[in-house]
Structures are given as C-alpha cells and as structure tokens.
Design a protein around this motif. Sequence first.
Motif, short mmCIF file in Angstrom:
data_model
loop_
_atom_site.label_atom_id
_atom_site.label_comp_id
_atom_site.label_asym_id
_atom_site.label_seq_id
_atom_site.Cartn_x
_atom_site.Cartn_y
_atom_site.Cartn_z
N SER A 145 0.80 -1.23 0.00
CA SER A 145 0.00 0.00 0.00
C SER A 145 0.83 1.27 0.00
O SER A 145 0.29 2.36 -0.19
N THR A 191 0.44 3.92 -2.91
CA THR A 191 -0.83 4.67 -3.00
C THR A 191 -1.17 5.42 -1.72
O THR A 191 -1.69 6.53 -1.78
N LEU A 192 -0.88 4.83 -0.56
CA LEU A 192 -1.27 5.46 0.71
C LEU A 192 -0.14 6.17 1.42
O LEU A 192 -0.40 7.04 2.25
N ARG A 203 0.67 6.04 6.51
CA ARG A 203 -0.56 5.24 6.60
C ARG A 203 -0.25 3.76 6.75
O ARG A 203 -0.94 3.04 7.46
#
Length: 71
Positions: free
Chosen positions: A35, A38-39, A43
Amino acid sequence: MKMNEMNSATATAAARRRPRTDMRTRDLVNQAVGSIPTLGLQRAAEFLAAMNVPAEIAVRTLVYPERRRAS
C-alpha cells in the motif's frame, strides 16, 4: 566495512534467523508494503500499529526493505 564483510555479516544474520511461523504478521506486512505507493509510508505504519504488529518488525520492514525476508 568492506563489501565482502557486509555480505558475510548479512549471510551470518540470515543463518541465525528462525523460520517464519507467524503467517498473519507476514500477510499484514505484505499488505502494508504493497500500500505504500498509493497510501504512503505513514498510513502503512498506522495500519501495522492498528493491527498490533510489533514496532520492531514494522520499522524493519517499512524503513529497511532490504532487511525483509523473502515470503
């Protein structure tokens, strides 16, 4: 430290590692690492903390990807 000394130290550390037994943590770490694009790193770290992944493992896997074990 010379390159061959670093490779030797890395090989020695790898030999001392115990076999992975916690597949849940492995899956959570893989999900967090996946992730990051994208995050973001923050995060991903928050996710691992929320899932009770030990801080030592979270830091090692997120900040030092070369120290991750092969799945």
